[in-house]
Design a protein around this motif. Structure first.
Motif, PDB file in Angstrom:
ATOM      1  N   PRO A  86       0.830  -1.210   0.000  1.00 15.20           N
ATOM      2  CA  PRO A  86       0.000   0.000   0.000  1.00 15.20           C
ATOM      3  C   PRO A  86       0.863   1.259   0.000  1.00 15.20           C
ATOM      4  O   PRO A  86       2.001   1.236   0.457  1.00 15.20           O
ATOM      5  CB  PRO A  86      -0.784  -0.121   1.312  1.00 15.20           C
ATOM      6  CG  PRO A  86       0.095  -0.951   2.202  1.00 15.20           C
ATOM      7  CD  PRO A  86       0.810  -1.914   1.296  1.00 15.20           C
ATOM      8  N   GLY A  87       0.333   2.317  -0.541  1.00 11.88           N
ATOM      9  CA  GLY A  87       1.005   3.606  -0.383  1.00 11.88           C
ATOM     10  C   GLY A  87       1.383   4.333  -1.647  1.00 11.88           C
ATOM     11  O   GLY A  87       0.886   5.442  -1.900  1.00 11.88           O
ATOM     12  N   PRO A  88       2.272   3.768  -2.506  1.00 13.18           N
ATOM     13  CA  PRO A  88       2.764   4.555  -3.636  1.00 13.18           C
ATOM     14  C   PRO A  88       1.659   4.937  -4.625  1.00 13.18           C
ATOM     15  O   PRO A  88       0.722   4.179  -4.849  1.00 13.18           O
ATOM     16  CB  PRO A  88       3.777   3.607  -4.307  1.00 13.18           C
ATOM     17  CG  PRO A  88       4.180   2.651  -3.232  1.00 13.18           C
ATOM     18  CD  PRO A  88       2.968   2.472  -2.384  1.00 13.18           C
ATOM     19  N   THR A  89       1.803   6.113  -5.197  1.00  7.42           N
ATOM     20  CA  THR A  89       0.888   6.574  -6.250  1.00  7.42           C
ATOM     21  C   THR A  89       1.721   7.093  -7.422  1.00  7.42           C
ATOM     22  O   THR A  89       1.446   8.164  -7.967  1.00  7.42           O
ATOM     23  CB  THR A  89      -0.057   7.671  -5.731  1.00  7.42           C
ATOM     24  OG1 THR A  89       0.727   8.740  -5.159  1.00  7.42           O
ATOM     25  CG2 THR A  89      -1.006   7.121  -4.676  1.00  7.42           C
ATOM     26  N   ILE A  90       2.715   6.319  -7.792  1.00  9.00           N
ATOM     27  CA  ILE A  90       3.670   6.738  -8.823  1.00  9.00           C
ATOM     28  C   ILE A  90       2.978   7.002 -10.150  1.00  9.00           C
ATOM     29  O   ILE A  90       3.223   8.001 -10.825  1.00  9.00           O
ATOM     30  CB  ILE A  90       4.751   5.651  -8.995  1.00  9.00           C
ATOM     31  CG1 ILE A  90       5.537   5.462  -7.693  1.00  9.00           C
ATOM     32  CG2 ILE A  90       5.690   6.005 -10.134  1.00  9.00           C
ATOM     33  CD1 ILE A  90       6.399   4.217  -7.688  1.00  9.00           C
ATOM     34  N   ILE A  91       2.098   6.086 -10.543  1.00  5.55           N
ATOM     35  CA  ILE A  91       1.462   6.202 -11.847  1.00  5.55           C
ATOM     36  C   ILE A  91       0.443   7.338 -11.848  1.00  5.55           C
ATOM     37  O   ILE A  91       0.388   8.145 -12.779  1.00  5.55           O
ATOM     38  CB  ILE A  91       0.801   4.872 -12.240  1.00  5.55           C
ATOM     39  CG1 ILE A  91       1.834   3.738 -12.209  1.00  5.55           C
ATOM     40  CG2 ILE A  91       0.165   4.980 -13.618  1.00  5.55           C
ATOM     41  CD1 ILE A  91       1.240   2.359 -12.437  1.00  5.55           C
ATOM     42  N   GLU A  92      -0.365   7.401 -10.806  1.00  5.20           N
ATOM     43  CA  GLU A  92      -1.363   8.475 -10.717  1.00  5.20           C
ATOM     44  C   GLU A  92      -0.687   9.840 -10.713  1.00  5.20           C
ATOM     45  O   GLU A  92      -1.125  10.762 -11.421  1.00  5.20           O
ATOM     46  CB  GLU A  92      -2.198   8.297  -9.455  1.00  5.20           C
ATOM     47  CG  GLU A  92      -3.267   9.361  -9.291  1.00  5.20           C
ATOM     48  CD  GLU A  92      -4.092   9.187  -8.025  1.00  5.20           C
ATOM     49  OE1 GLU A  92      -4.993  10.015  -7.789  1.00  5.20           O
ATOM     50  OE2 GLU A  92      -3.838   8.223  -7.266  1.00  5.20           O
ATOM     51  N   ASP A  93       0.384   9.984  -9.933  1.00  9.02           N
ATOM     52  CA  ASP A  93       1.087  11.269  -9.875  1.00  9.02           C
ATOM     53  C   ASP A  93       1.677  11.630 -11.237  1.00  9.02           C
ATOM     54  O   ASP A  93       1.630  12.790 -11.665  1.00  9.02           O
ATOM     55  CB  ASP A  93       2.200  11.214  -8.829  1.00  9.02           C
ATOM     56  CG  ASP A  93       1.667  11.062  -7.411  1.00  9.02           C
ATOM     57  OD1 ASP A  93       0.466  11.299  -7.206  1.00  9.02           O
ATOM     58  OD2 ASP A  93       2.457  10.683  -6.524  1.00  9.02           O
ATOM     59  N   GLY A  94       2.243  10.625 -11.911  1.00  6.90           N
ATOM     60  CA  GLY A  94       2.817  10.872 -13.232  1.00  6.90           C
ATOM     61  C   GLY A  94       1.771  11.261 -14.250  1.00  6.90           C
ATOM     62  O   GLY A  94       1.975  12.170 -15.060  1.00  6.90           O
ATOM     63  N   ALA A  95       0.627  10.591 -14.219  1.00  2.00           N
ATOM     64  CA  ALA A  95      -0.450  10.906 -15.150  1.00  2.00           C
ATOM     65  C   ALA A  95      -0.974  12.318 -14.921  1.00  2.00           C
ATOM     66  O   ALA A  95      -1.224  13.072 -15.872  1.00  2.00           O
ATOM     67  CB  ALA A  95      -1.575   9.888 -14.995  1.00  2.00           C
ATOM     68  N   ARG A  96      -1.130  12.678 -13.669  1.00  2.00           N
ATOM     69  CA  ARG A  96      -1.615  14.029 -13.357  1.00  2.00           C
ATOM     70  C   ARG A  96      -0.595  15.088 -13.805  1.00  2.00           C
ATOM     71  O   ARG A  96      -0.973  16.150 -14.323  1.00  2.00           O
ATOM     72  CB  ARG A  96      -1.897  14.147 -11.861  1.00  2.00           C
ATOM     73  CG  ARG A  96      -2.541  15.471 -11.471  1.00  2.00           C
ATOM     74  CD  ARG A  96      -3.002  15.476 -10.037  1.00  2.00           C
ATOM     75  NE  ARG A  96      -4.205  14.643  -9.857  1.00  2.00           N
ATOM     76  CZ  ARG A  96      -4.226  13.486  -9.229  1.00  2.00           C
ATOM     77  NH1 ARG A  96      -3.116  12.995  -8.719  1.00  2.00           N
ATOM     78  NH2 ARG A  96      -5.339  12.802  -9.118  1.00  2.00           N
ATOM     79  N   ALA A  97       0.681  14.780 -13.618  1.00  4.44           N
ATOM     80  CA  ALA A  97       1.723  15.722 -14.035  1.00  4.44           C
ATOM     81  C   ALA A  97       1.728  15.908 -15.545  1.00  4.44           C
ATOM     82  O   ALA A  97       1.868  17.036 -16.045  1.00  4.44           O
ATOM     83  CB  ALA A  97       3.091  15.224 -13.562  1.00  4.44           C
ATOM     84  N   VAL A  98       1.557  14.826 -16.283  1.00  7.63           N
ATOM     85  CA  VAL A  98       1.554  14.902 -17.742  1.00  7.63           C
ATOM     86  C   VAL A  98       0.365  15.725 -18.239  1.00  7.63           C
ATOM     87  O   VAL A  98       0.518  16.619 -19.075  1.00  7.63           O
ATOM     88  CB  VAL A  98       1.524  13.493 -18.355  1.00  7.63           C
ATOM     89  CG1 VAL A  98       1.166  13.545 -19.843  1.00  7.63           C
ATOM     90  CG2 VAL A  98       2.871  12.805 -18.167  1.00  7.63           C
TER      91      VAL A  98
END
Length: 266
Positions: A86-98
């Protein structure tokens, strides 16, 4: 063929293989990483390559991501993780940044520019066409075994697909990702095999990114030529599924696991 490609996630196993393929093409490459030193350790000649520009920093740095994506034709997105923690949001954060960066670029650009394509590393476990052919119990077990990375993947995928006027997205949906040598690959829209090696995945992603035939294809599935027999990968896949299920069902699993790992490494 696009003249300029941005790659997000060049130091993971998938990203490394994508980058190897891109370096053989006559294109400019913008790379986003959190650690330049890690990237240059993996690719020592990269620092002197005039066609490569590396952007290091936090994915939430909008200015950095805007620089990364300015005048880009194609984006290849390989950010992700594998452990069912649990915890990481690497993909969500990257998608939002893009999407935030592309929206800012679009709003601040006077002339009309062609919207970029984005090639997104997804999973065959979430391909709707395959759901009817896969036993429901098997589907539920796989999704539970990788619940946390899948939740991150789905959140990021939803963000990227939310505004078709901003970018066009092609999902890359392999089966189980396997650490083995390339055996060649098949790209399809209706069927997928059991496994795909990372080198085959990287080659397939770059083909989809650079070949105009895939421009309007919403999702493709990738399988290694050697990846159709379950018995070949059972010894690799089943332990990962069992560990993932334990992580989802057993309270405190990762605390105990990490403790034992530290004790074992002494």
């Amino acid at each position: 063929m696009p003249s300029k490609v941005a790659l997000l996630g060049a130091t993971g196993q998938a990203g490394q293989e994508v980058l190897k393929q891109l370096l053989d093409k006559d294109i400019d490459i913008n790379i986003y990483v959190r650690s330049k030193s890690k990237l240059f350790n993996l690719f020592p000649d990269l620092d002197s390559n005039p066609r490569v520009h590396v952007y290091e920093g936090d994915i939430s740095n909008t200015t950095l991501i805007k620089q990364l994506l300015t005048n880009i034709d194609t984006i290849i997105f390989t950010l992700g993780w594998n452990d069912n923690r649990p915890g990481p949001t690497i993909i969500e954060d990257g998608a939002r940044a893009v999407t935030t960066a592309l929206r800012d670029i679009h709003n601040n650009t006077q002339e009309h520019k062609k919207q970029p394509r984005l090639i997104f590393l997804s999973s065959a476990s979430w391909n709707k066409k395959l759901n009817g052919d896969t036993p429901p119990l098997q589907t539920r077990m796989i999704r539970l075994a990788f619940h946390h990375p899948y939740q991150d993947l789905l959140a990021g995928q939803k963000i990227l697909l939310a505004d078709p006027s901003l970018l066009t997205v092609t999902l890359i949906q392999p089966g189980a990702l396997i650490e083995e040598q390339a055996s060649g690959y098949d790209i399809g829209i209706d069927t997928v095999g059991v496994g795909c090696s990372y080198p085959d995945l990287g080659a397939a992603m770059v083909e989809v990114a650079l070949d105009e035939r895939y421009k309007s294809v919403a999702a493709v599935m990738v399988t290694s030529k050697a990846g159709y027999e379950f018995g070949r990968y059972a010894g690799v896949v089943l332990p990962k599924v069992v560990m993932g299920l334990a992580a989802s069902l057993v309270p405190g699993f990762w605390t105990v696991y990490d403790l034992l790992a530290r004790l074992w490494s002494r």
